[in-house]
Scaffold this motif. Structure first.
Motif, short mmCIF file in Angstrom:
data_model
loop_
_atom_site.label_atom_id
_atom_site.label_comp_id
_atom_site.label_asym_id
_atom_site.label_seq_id
_atom_site.Cartn_x
_atom_site.Cartn_y
_atom_site.Cartn_z
N LYS A 1 -6.88 3.68 0.93
CA LYS A 1 -7.94 4.30 1.15
C LYS A 1 -7.58 5.91 1.66
CE LYS A 1 -11.14 0.57 3.14
NZ LYS A 1 -11.85 -0.05 3.92
N ASP B 1 -3.05 -3.70 5.87
CA ASP B 1 -2.56 -2.39 5.74
C ASP B 1 -2.42 -1.64 4.40
OD1 ASP B 1 -0.58 -4.34 5.14
OD2 ASP B 1 1.21 -2.88 5.44
N ASP C 1 -5.78 0.03 3.73
CA ASP C 1 -5.64 1.11 4.60
C ASP C 1 -5.01 2.41 3.83
OD1 ASP C 1 -7.22 -0.10 6.48
OD2 ASP C 1 -5.50 -0.46 7.88
N ARG C 2 -3.89 2.01 3.21
CA ARG C 2 -3.06 3.04 2.89
C ARG C 2 -3.52 3.54 1.45
NH1 ARG C 2 2.51 0.17 1.62
NH2 ARG C 2 1.39 -1.59 2.42
#
Length: 74
Positions: A18, A12, A15-16
Motif C-alpha cells: 500500500k 506487514d 502495508d508495504r
C-alpha cells in the motif's frame, strides 16, 4: 487476461505494498502488476538489454587478453 488470487498475505506485506502504491500514485493492484511485470520480464527483452550492455563495454585488444590469460601460470 487471467485473474490471480493470493490468500493469506502477511499484514506487514500488505502495508508495504500500500505504501509503495501510494508513493507511485497507483492502486495496490497496479503496483503488484508492475512488480510482477518488472520481475518477470519477457526473455527477449532481458536478452536485448544484456546485449546492449555488452555494446557499451570497451574493446579489449587480443594482446591484453593473452597477457591476462597467461598471468600467474608457469
Amino acid at each position: 487476461m487471467a485473474t490471480l488470487t493470493i490468500r493469506n498475505l502477511p499484514a506487514d506485506l500488505i502495508d508495504r505494498l500500500k505504501a509503495s502504491a501510494k508513493a507511485s500514485n497507483r492502486s495496490m493492484e497496479q503496483e503488484v502488476r508492475e512488480l510482477l511485470e518488472t520481475r518477470y520480464q519477457q526473455k527477449s527483452l532481458v536478452i536485448r538489454a544484456i546485449k546492449d550492455s555488452w555494446d557499451e563495454l570497451p574493446e579489449t585488444p587480443a594482446e591484453s587478453m593473452d597477457v591476462w590469460r597467461h598471468e600467474g601460470r608457469p
